[in-house]
Design a protein around this motif. Structure first.
Motif, PDB file in Angstrom:
ATOM      1  N   ALA A  51     -26.332 -19.852  18.217  1.00  0.00           N
ATOM      2  CA  ALA A  51     -25.335 -19.106  18.990  1.00  0.00           C
ATOM      3  C   ALA A  51     -25.976 -17.949  19.740  1.00  0.00           C
ATOM      4  CB  ALA A  51     -24.240 -18.588  18.062  1.00  0.00           C
ATOM      5  N   VAL A  52     -26.904 -17.237  19.080  1.00  0.00           N
ATOM      6  CA  VAL A  52     -27.623 -16.158  19.762  1.00  0.00           C
ATOM      7  C   VAL A  52     -28.305 -16.684  21.012  1.00  0.00           C
ATOM      8  CG1 VAL A  52     -29.568 -14.564  19.595  1.00  0.00           C
ATOM      9  CG2 VAL A  52     -27.936 -14.726  17.720  1.00  0.00           C
ATOM     10  N   GLU A  53     -28.979 -17.810  20.868  1.00  0.00           N
ATOM     11  CA  GLU A  53     -29.678 -18.395  22.014  1.00  0.00           C
ATOM     12  C   GLU A  53     -28.708 -18.748  23.134  1.00  0.00           C
ATOM     13  OE1 GLU A  53     -32.472 -22.320  23.025  1.00  0.00           O
ATOM     14  OE2 GLU A  53     -31.924 -21.834  20.952  1.00  0.00           O
ATOM     15  N   GLY A  54     -27.557 -19.334  22.750  1.00  0.00           N
ATOM     16  CA  GLY A  54     -26.575 -19.700  23.762  1.00  0.00           C
ATOM     17  C   GLY A  54     -25.994 -18.498  24.476  1.00  0.00           C
ATOM     18  N   PHE A  55     -25.628 -17.466  23.734  1.00  0.00           N
ATOM     19  CA  PHE A  55     -25.059 -16.271  24.361  1.00  0.00           C
ATOM     20  C   PHE A  55     -26.084 -15.570  25.237  1.00  0.00           C
ATOM     21  CE2 PHE A  55     -21.858 -16.171  20.749  1.00  0.00           C
ATOM     22  CZ  PHE A  55     -20.781 -16.440  21.567  1.00  0.00           C
ATOM     23  N   ARG A  56     -27.332 -15.524  24.764  1.00  0.00           N
ATOM     24  CA  ARG A  56     -28.377 -14.870  25.581  1.00  0.00           C
ATOM     25  C   ARG A  56     -28.585 -15.601  26.896  1.00  0.00           C
ATOM     26  NH1 ARG A  56     -32.651 -13.597  20.794  1.00  0.00           N
ATOM     27  NH2 ARG A  56     -32.097 -11.411  20.447  1.00  0.00           N
ATOM     28  N   SER A  57     -28.560 -16.917  26.842  1.00  0.00           N
ATOM     29  CA  SER A  57     -28.777 -17.678  28.074  1.00  0.00           C
ATOM     30  C   SER A  57     -27.683 -17.412  29.097  1.00  0.00           C
ATOM     31  CB  SER A  57     -28.845 -19.176  27.757  1.00  0.00           C
ATOM     32  OG  SER A  57     -27.574 -19.657  27.345  1.00  0.00           O
ATOM     33  N   LEU A  58     -26.494 -17.000  28.606  1.00  0.00           N
ATOM     34  CA  LEU A  58     -25.385 -16.690  29.501  1.00  0.00           C
ATOM     35  C   LEU A  58     -25.348 -15.220  29.917  1.00  0.00           C
ATOM     36  CD1 LEU A  58     -22.617 -18.642  27.561  1.00  0.00           C
ATOM     37  CD2 LEU A  58     -23.584 -19.286  29.756  1.00  0.00           C
TER      38      LEU A  58
END
Length: 960
Positions: free
Chosen positions: A767-774
């Motif tokens: 989730a951290v990776e996904g939110f950071r990418s956004l």
């Protein structure tokens, strides 16, 4: 005569005597007529409902009607109407109708912030129930539908009443636990229970409720929690963004004629804690208060009270002005009521609070000012009002119209701004100012007219215009008569293009950018600048605005022009284009750029929807609701258009307009965002499901991707969700990245609750990776906080500190004060064992943030930490003072506070032990043990160590 159908059907005369009704058929007949008193119920429907087997003949029905008429008498006539019958009684004499009215009024009061009135109305409504609705009718389509509707409203009213009671500080946790037990898949009781636990017990139990609700939804429905419940869960884990206190408005013109008054008021505030500037409207009270605020050295908070409808919202308005807002987790009670949050935030703060425009809420403003001054010794208040507040210790300063010389200077100064080298006979200028009663606002409006008029012409026209206005109603105060005359006179001096642009600008509820104004008003930038020069418009923050006095007059002129409908249609079309343009950006990283754009237009979006619904322009209304839904969902404001969506669906009927099936679905979902829209949802769900499937079953996706997520969440708790989830699952390849990141974050709590920390950590990291990418800072901070908690649990303090630091950096950029205070205390607790200086810095910073946020809980936690520091440095007296202050602020009923309470009581035991008072030490350790047992169910050494207590304290508490 009173009628009861909320339970067994009964009738009472005015003296309380009950009317005998006879057998079940007669009771069923009366019940059916009372469901909608005054409306005709066909004889066929009555026969079918009373006797579904068809044994009741027409003659038998007439006989039953005749006997019922005889029993009721002339007070409740039953009339034959066409092919049916109706009972003619006032709706309020029927308990079901009275219940619906009271429940609706209670909900409106709750929405307006009047919790006390809401609770009283809702209690009165619920007290009308004596049993199941329509208990004397067992079968029948009409009866069952009406009973379901009433029972749903009963449940909604119960939820509303509990929310009102929570806001009043009542402990409703037991009632909410029972309600959640009876309705385990209903999310609003779960949300209320989470809020109540957060206010009464703390974060831990509230998170447990969320996890239990999430599991039930997943196990029984295969669904995730709704957006509202998920947002509440995020709020439990983090604080709300908080800007700085509101600064005084920046003057756009030079200050003329009151320098001595500024100095006098500023000097008075050095010795007086409450100064009120009083005087008529337009005399310059607000401008004087702004200048005084700029002259003092204290921090200033400027609170504009004119937008308030009544005094009920005054504490919340001050919280907003201070850069705070009522924390959604705490509906009321304890230390988290709006007033107590204000007191906590201001108790140690050196601040000048300016309360501007108190006259329409003077009683509430006086009571609040008195309470704040009594509890916040370093606070000073400067108020503006047409009348005194009447508080003991109040110093009044009368603000009068300008003196003759200052009025002439003001007019000359403003005239020179629009006409270079302006000179005039002082007598002429004086005559103009005198005609305007030397009121600064009127003078400024008059002076800018010199751009197109000679001063002699101005004097002649002004005298004539005000002479006409003076013959108006004597009941209108001088300010309104004068200002209306000035506005009307100023309007008449505008050119035709200027008048056209000004009256069209009145459609903007919240101001407009130059581009928006040009498009909607059919004007050009030069005309807008001309209106700005003539003070008909203001410009600040990149937007043109119109003073409300002028806007009201302009709206009258627009209505009289015959072009109001076309202008409002252009306004709605502009807002629709903007919402459609923004919608795809809200699903990408640039949402941070577009959300403020839409937020600035929020009032106009709602106004456009309201106009389209009221004028029955169904297509425009559907398009606006659909285009704005994603923005409103992110803002948590979907309910703001629920009533409009409901009214629109009532006008449309049961079938969507051609080509707008998806928009129809969004409208149904918007109506269901409010509990009052549940019957609408039940009525339109099946048609909406078909329309949604048609929009998203082809090769091309639908126009509004957010509809899939909204549909899935709505179906998770209503109706049969299988079809909805199958439809949404079929769109997995089309899912947008933000949906996947959010799903990963939420799904991580599943393995976490089951004790599978490794799996939870993998999901949270994803989730951290996904939110950071956004580029979603808030989501990233939430996921990092979850990872930090896991690291701390397994004893990896280095990783926990690193993750907490990263989360802190994000929350600081977001301005999340309470979340930042909590993270700082946690970091201090990690550091204290090996770096006391760094821990002290964290505790002190946390205390400062908590005071700014008005959070007693986090302030107490920080004080407890500072007490631990003082003990470690060998200063038990200081530690005792800090522990006492922390204990005073801690609410013993909060689980979030309870762990700190254990540590505070143990600290007081250590203080007593250091003084050699062993009896007091044993008592304090005993209190700590009891508090620990209350929190953890046990006071074993392991439980105490889990709270972070040092080993010597664990041993002392365990021995006790």
């Amino acid at each position: 005569m009173r009628f009861g159908i909320l339970g067994e059907t009964r009738v009472w005369r005015d003296d309380g005597a009950e009317v005998p009704l006879g057998g079940p058929a007669r009771r069923a007949l009366l019940t059916l007529l009372l469901v909608r008193p005054g409306e005709v119920v066909s004889a066929d429907r009555l026969g079918d409902e009373i006797d579904p087997d068809g044994a009741l003949s027409s003659h038998a029905l007439q006989s039953q009607v005749s006997r019922l008429r005889t029993a009721l008498g002339p007070e409740a006539p039953i009339e034959r109407a066409g092919a049916g019958y109706r009972i003619v009684v006032p709706p309020d004499d029927v308990d079901a109708c009275r219940f619906e009215r009271l429940a609706q009024d209670g909900r409106a009061a709750l929405r307006d912030g009047d919790a006390e009135r809401a609770a009283a109305l809702l209690r009165e409504a619920l007290d009308l129930w004596r049993g199941p609705a329509l208990a004397d009718i067992a079968e029948g389509e009409t009866a069952q539908a009406a009973a379901v509707r009433l029972e749903e409203q009963r449940l909604g009213a119960l939820e509303d009443r509990i929310e009102a009671e929570l806001r009043l500080g009542e402990n409703r946790v037991p009632a909410l636990r029972e309600l959640v037990g009876r309705h385990p898949l209903r999310e609003r009781p779960a949300a209320l229970l989470m809020r109540a636990l957060a206010a009464e017990s703390g974060q831990a139990e509230a998170l447990v409720v969320f996890e239990e609700t999430r599991r039930r939804l997943a196990d029984e429905l295969g669904a995730d929690p709704s957006a509202e419940l998920t947002a509440l869960h995020r709020e439990l884990l983090s604080a709300d963004p908080s800007p700085s206190p509101a600064a005084p408005p920046v003057p756009l013109t030079a200050f003329v004629g009151r320098d001595d008054e500024v100095a006098e008021v500023a000097d008075l505030l050095r010795v007086a804690r409450l100064v009120t500037l009083i005087g008529p409207g337009g005399v310059g009270k607000t401008r004087l208060s702004v200048e005084v605020a700029g002259a003092v050295t204290d921090e200033v908070c400027f609170a504009e009270l004119a937008p308030l409808r009544d005094g009920a919202g005054l504490p919340q308005a001050l919280l907003g002005a201070l850069g705070l807002r009522e924390n959604g987790l705490h509906l009321g009670g304890g230390a988290q009521t709006p007033l107590d949050r204000l007191i906590t935030a201001l108790s140690d703060r050196v601040l000048l609070l300016v309360l501007d425009n108190c006259e329409h809420v003077v009683d509430d403003a006086a009571a609040l000012a008195s309470r704040l001054l009594a509890t916040c010794p370093r606070l000073r208040i400067l108020a503006t009002s047409r009348e005194p507040l009447g508080v003991i210790g109040e110093h009044l300063r009368q603000v009068r119209p300008l003196d003759a010389q200052a009025a002439v200077r003001l007019f000359t100064d403003r005239a020179q701004a629009v006409q270079r080298g302006f000179t005039a006979d002082p007598e002429v200028v004086r005559r103009i100012c005198a005609a305007l009663d030397d009121l600064p606002l009127a003078i400024e409006l008059a002076a800018v007219r010199l751009r197109t008029l000679h001063v002699d012409d101005l004097a002649a026209r002004l005298d004539d215009r005000l002479g006409v206005a003076a013959r108006g109603s004597r009941g209108v105060d001088d300010r309104h008569r004068t200002l209306r005359a000035v506005v009307a006179w100023s309007w008449d001096l505008l050119s035709e293009p200027e008048q056209l642009a000004a009256r069209r600008f009145a459609v903007f509820a919240g101001g407009a950018t130059a581009e928006s104004a040009v498009r909607v008003c059919g004007t050009d930038a030069d005309t807008l600048e001309s209106l700005l020069d003539k003070s008909l418009l203001e410009f600040a923050g990149g937007r043109y605005r119109m003073l409300e006095t002028i806007r009201a007059y302009a709206a009258e002129r627009l209505d009289a022009s015959g072009e109001a409908e076309s202008v409002r249609r252009a306004h709605a079309g502009h807002l629709l284009d903007l919402a459609r343009t923004a919608d795809p950006h809200l699903r990408r990283a640039e949402q941070l750029e577009w959300l403020p754009v839409l937020a600035a237009e929020h009032g106009d979006l709602l106004a456009a929807v309201r106009w389209a619904v009221e004028t029955r322009d169904a297509e425009t209304a559907l398009d606006l609701i659909a285009a704005a839904s994603h923005y409103l969902w992110i803002r948590g404001a979907s309910a703001s258009i629920a009533s409009q969506a409901t009214a629109l669906l009532d006008a449309i009927g049961d079938e969507p307009p051609a080509g707008r099936g998806e928009e129809y679905v969004m409208c149904v979902l918007s109506a269901a965002a409010d509990a009052a829209g549940r019957p609408v949802w039940q009525r339109h769900r099946a048609v909406a499901e078909k329309a949604l499937a048609a929009a998203w079953s082809g090769a091309e996706p639908g126009r509004y991707p957010v509809v899939l997520l909204m549909w899935m969440m709505r179906n998770a708790s209503d109706g049969d969700p299988r079809g909805a989830f199958a439809l949404v699952a079929s769109q997995c390849d089309r899912s947008e990245p933000w949906v996947r990141a959010a799903a990963r974050f939420v799904s991580g709590f599943g393995p976490l609750g089951e004790g599978d920390d490794a799996s939870a950590e993998r999901v949270f990291a994803s989730a951290v990776e996904g939110f950071r990418s956004l580029g979603d800072r808030w989501g990233t901070a939430l996921a990092l906080d979850a990872l930090a908690g896991l690291a701390g649990t397994r004893g990896d303090q280095a990783t926990a500190l690193a993750l907490t630091d990263e989360a802190l950096a994000l929350t600081e950029r977001l301005g999340a004060l309470e979340d930042g205070a909590d993270l700082l205390v946690n970091r201090g607790d990690h550091l204290i064992a090996h770096d006391a200086a760094a821990a002290r810095a964290d505790y002190e910073k946390a205390a400062g943030l908590a005071r700014r946020a008005g959070s007693a809980t986090y302030l107490a936690a920080a004080l407890r930490g500072l007490g631990d520091i003082a003990l470690s440095e060998g200063d038990p007296a200081k530690a005792g003072r800090l522990f006492d202050e922390a204990l005073e602020r801690l609410d013993p009923h909060w689980i979030k506070s309870a762990a700190n309470r254990v540590r505070t009581l143990a600290g007081l035991g250590r203080v007593a032990e250091a003084r050699g008072d062993h009896a007091a030490a044993r008592a304090r350790y005993g209190d700590a043990a009891e508090s620990a047992a209350a929190v953890m169910g046990t006071a074993t050494p392991e439980a105490l160590r889990a709270m972070g207590l040092p080993e010597n304290v664990v041993e002392a508490v365990s021995a006790r």
